[in-house]
Scaffold this active site. Structure first.
Site, mmCIF file in Angstrom:
data_model
loop_
_atom_site.group_PDB
_atom_site.id
_atom_site.type_symbol
_atom_site.label_atom_id
_atom_site.label_comp_id
_atom_site.label_asym_id
_atom_site.label_seq_id
_atom_site.Cartn_x
_atom_site.Cartn_y
_atom_site.Cartn_z
ATOM 1 N N HIS A 386 0.524 -1.312 0.052
ATOM 2 C CA HIS A 386 -0.282 -0.204 -0.028
ATOM 3 C C HIS A 386 1.169 1.457 -0.179
ATOM 4 O O HIS A 386 0.795 2.298 -0.645
ATOM 5 C CB HIS A 386 -0.578 0.258 1.179
ATOM 6 C CG HIS A 386 -1.681 -1.522 1.291
ATOM 7 N ND1 HIS A 386 -2.487 -1.606 2.541
ATOM 8 C CD2 HIS A 386 -2.523 -2.074 0.502
ATOM 9 C CE1 HIS A 386 -2.922 -2.633 2.237
ATOM 10 N NE2 HIS A 386 -2.655 -3.174 1.424
ATOM 11 N N CYS A 699 -3.419 -0.025 -19.129
ATOM 12 C CA CYS A 699 -3.859 1.171 -18.283
ATOM 13 C C CYS A 699 -2.656 0.411 -17.605
ATOM 14 O O CYS A 699 -1.987 1.101 -16.019
ATOM 15 C CB CYS A 699 -5.468 1.133 -17.600
ATOM 16 S SG CYS A 699 -5.584 -0.326 -17.405
#
Ligand code: PEP
Ligand code: MG
Length: 770
Positions: A386, A699
């Site tokens: 994260h 992407c």
């Protein structure tokens, strides 16, 4: 340098009443006697060399051995004899050995004592005539180390062929620990490399790229180090009381942390588990109590245990065990902070251009520092962590797996972060800093050149037009939309808002945020990707799933369909945010047409519900699918007809195509994006979309790598979405080349049997006028 309270201490008597441990009388007096004499020696003002000489003399005398020597590292791999009692004094600062060489080198390398009655017969013994040591049979060497950092070796030797007792080994280890502590405090600074102050030399640390980019700044430690100024305890009873009180406080604080939140947080649970495992097992506590009995202060006893833990960390390959050892290390840190009263906030002011240095950091904490950080260097971390996601969103250069950085770096140290190469220069030489600045200047110059392309389209020399979009995940990313020249947001990762909170965000909060995102986009298209959790992205408040293969497990759309509550709430928030303007939504990790149909139905039902409730609806709704598993490329034609667009999530697609975990450093770079089979596959997807006129974009990270992007376009992609900083370089290259020509280069390489088209493409590019 020495704390003044080291002087004139009363002598310690033997432990009476209240001590919970019964120590062998001799060992207790041996280590405590040694420590007391060491403390007195250290308290007397003297230069570094003189202190070392006195210490070796004192130890030899106290332990009644013929020789006592101190070897310190002069560089990372060379030990130098720095002081001796008993060996030839001429050998001091002359005798050197490499890590692993001889018995001394072995002690340093293995971080474990060597104790032998017959040193010359020992494996690896090295005869050093200049020291005259052949006449000594007995050898005991212990490492001088602090929190996993090797500093040197302390040795005693005797002519008499005898083995040193366990108690003597222990006593010497305790002394070595205090020496390490005093070395850290600068007690032995003198002339020459081996006696130079610690943490002042330039250090080059090779880690891994977490986020590209370069930065120059000053170290800001997320967890400033605790300094143990007084490692010797006078009164074991008092020290034991301090330790027990601190452990109790620690336990209460961990309990409070657990009961204070209803969070089912894996990390927190593990801290508790570890706490129970170690703190209540008595083993951890008992060892520290023993150390106190033998003369250490409470904080030195904690640090000694911590050093042992760190030394084990370096040797344990099992990830689970390593994690537990890290937890234990964290607990020791907490305990040290309680004992010394040194909190995280040392009162020091954050330097200008701060570069955050930490073992690891959570996404919320990193976000709190925000854009004021110039760079981030983590001792651990992973590409998909994260923290890495946040660093990427904030476009802050990040180096992960930077071994020893938290041990080496001091607050305020000069530091250069090379996120492109995954390299960190700590306290760099002027020449290195100069070259680095040149590189940053060149990059800035290139960026300003790219800035001149901002308003120009990415049209190739052959006339093919490529749409350039950007990836985002935070509100803070949106200003880049204008600055980078992106035509829209091709991927808005919505999980950050979920990852950064300790509970599921409310619909109103999300709607407000999405609405602000759309406001900032000023009418440009924003494609919201619905919550992609599971795999590496675990929500703190979600019950952890114990899955053998999380990347192929219960994640993304699979979670959304099985637990539709959160998905519906998010879709409602999106619909409300887009009231009166167009809405683009895509579902991640679609493996089958039926999953897409089901998710699409949920969205359409929510729109219908909103309509019935009389809410303003989006003016149009585009519903797309992310193609991240090879299976979707072979979905029925009706899927391509149904979906409004397809977006290739290349990061996931590549890991499944090659069966190479994107999180596993060992394999993640093993297969080239320009591998013929992968490019062929991309071509197949482009063809299938072309048959049904389904808009297609890419992407994944490869869209932002100029050569890879070029080949993707040559294979038929017409829309790329990438991090904003990559738009300039990718556009610059696209505008220079003829894509039809590139396609023939790729086809020819393939026909010639190449495994990857990279060499052919690079060779062709080198011939292009740039
Ligand atoms: C991808 O997989 O390529 C992608 C864009 O999604 P993420 O990296 O968030 O998994
Ligand atoms: Mg993905």
């Amino acid at each position: 340098m020495m704390p003044s309270n080291w002087k004139n201490r009363p002598e310690n008597g033997p432990c009476t009443g209240g001590c919970t441990l019964v120590m062998p009388e001799r060992s207790e007096s041996e280590s405590r006697k040694l420590l007391r004499r060491l403390r007195d020696t250290l308290a007397t003002p003297a230069k570094g060399q003189e202190r070392l000489d006195r210490i070796t003399h004192m130890i030899a005398d106290s332990m009644r051995t013929d020789v006592c020597s101190i070897y310190l590292f002069r560089d990372e791999t060379t030990l130098e004899l720095c002081a001796t009692e008993g060996l030839n004094p001429e050998a001091v600062h002359q005798t050197r050995m490499r890590l692993g060489e001889g018995l001394v080198g072995r002690v340093a390398k293995t971080s474990t004592p060597v104790n032998t009655g017959n040193a010359p017969a020992e494996r690896g013994f090295r005869f050093m005539p200049e020291t005259g040591e052949e006449i000594y049979s007995a050898f005991l060497g212990v490492p001088i180390q602090r929190l996993g950092e090797r500093l040197g070796v302390l040795v005693v030797q005797s002519k008499q062929a005898r083995q040193y007792s366990d108690d003597e080994v222990y006593a010497l280890e305790v002394v070595a620990m205090v020496l390490a502590e005093m070395t850290e405090l600068g007690a032995f600074i003198g002339e020459g490399e081996a006696l130079s102050a610690l943490h002042q030399q330039p250090v080059l640390i090779r880690g891994l790229t977490g986020q590209e980019g370069s930065a120059e700044g000053r170290v800001w430690l997320h967890e400033p180090r605790v300094v143990v100024a007084n490692p010797v305890g006078d009164d074991p009873k008092k020290e034991l009381k301090r330790l027990n009180k601190a452990v109790e406080e620690l336990r209460l604080s961990v309990d409070a942390m657990m009961s204070g939140s209803e969070i089912v947080d894996k990390d927190h649970q593990q801290v508790l588990e570890t706490y129970r495992m170690f703190a209540n097992s008595r083993g951890w506590l008992r060892r520290m109590e023993e150390d106190i009995q033998r003369g250490l202060s409470a904080e030195a006893a904690v640090e000694k245990e911590q050093s042992t833990t760190r030394a084990r960390l370096g040797q344990v390959p099992d990830p689970y065990l390593r994690e537990r050892l890290h937890d234990l290390d964290d607990l020791s840190n907490r305990l040290l902070r309680i004992l010394t009263g040194q909190g995280r906030d040392t009162g020091a002011a954050m330097p200008e251009n701060p570069v955050l240095v930490a073992r690891n950091i959570g996404p919320a904490e990193l976000l709190e520092y925000g854009r004021k950080l110039k760079g981030v260097v983590l001792e651990e971390g992973s590409v998909g962590s994260h923290a890495a996601v946040v660093a990427r969103a904030l476009a802050i250069p990040l180096v992960i797996h930077a071994e020893r950085i938290t041990t080496e770096a001091l607050n305020g140290d000069a530091i250069l972060v090379d996120g492109d190469q995954g390299v960190v220069h700590l306290r760099p030489e002027d020449t290195v800093a100069g070259a680095f600045r040149d590189k940053i200047a060149m990059q800035a110059e290139a960026q300003s050149r790219y800035a001149s392309l901002r308003e120009l389209p990415a049209t190739a020399a052959c006339g093919t037009r490529v749409a350039m979009h950007m990836n985002a995940g935070l509100m803070a990313d949106l200003p880049s939309l204008a600055g980078s020249g992106a035509e829209g947001v091709g991927l808005f990762r919505t999980e950050l808002q979920f990852l950064l909170r300790s509970r599921v965000p409310r619909r109103g909060e999300l709607a407000a945020l999405y609405s602000r995102v759309l406001d900032s986009a000023k009418g440009k298209r924003v494609v919201f990707r619905t919550l992609d959790i599971g795999s590496d992205k675990v929500l703190p408040y979600m019950k952890p799933q114990d899955e053998p293969n999380p990347a192929m497990g219960w994640r993304a759309i699979r979670v959304g369909l099985d637990k539709p509550g959160v998905m519906r709430m998010q879709l409602q928030a999106l619909i409300r945010a887009a009231a009166g303007r167009p809405l683009s939504v895509m579902f991640p990790f679609v493996a089958q047409m039926s999953e897409f149909e089901a998710a699409r139905r949920v969205l359409l039902n929510e729109i219908e519900r909103e309509r019935r409730a009389g809410h303003v609806l989006p003016t149009s709704t585009e519903i797309g699918a992310m193609l991240e598993t090879p299976s979707l490329a072979f979905a029925p034609r009706s899927f391509f007809e149904l979906t409004d667009f397809v977006s290739i999530g290349g990061n996931d697609l590549k890991q499944f195509f090659f069966a190479a975990d994107r999180e596993n450093e060992r394999v993640r770079r093993r297969y080239d994006t320009l591998d013929v089979s992968f490019l062929d596959f991309i071509g197949t997807i482009a063809d299938r979309c072309a048959e049904t006129n389904t808009p297609l974009s890419f992407c994944g990270e490869d869209a932002g790598r100029p050569i890879e992007a070029l080949c993707l376009v040559a294979m038929g992609l017409r829309t790329l979405s990438m991090r904003p900083a990559s738009i300039g370089p990718v556009k610059h290259l696209i505008r220079k080349v003829n894509l039809a020509e590139l396609r023939s280069v790729i086809d020819e390489a393939r026909e010639a049997g190449a495994l990857t088209v990279r060499p052919a493409v690079m060779e062709w590019l080198a011939r292009q006028p740039m």
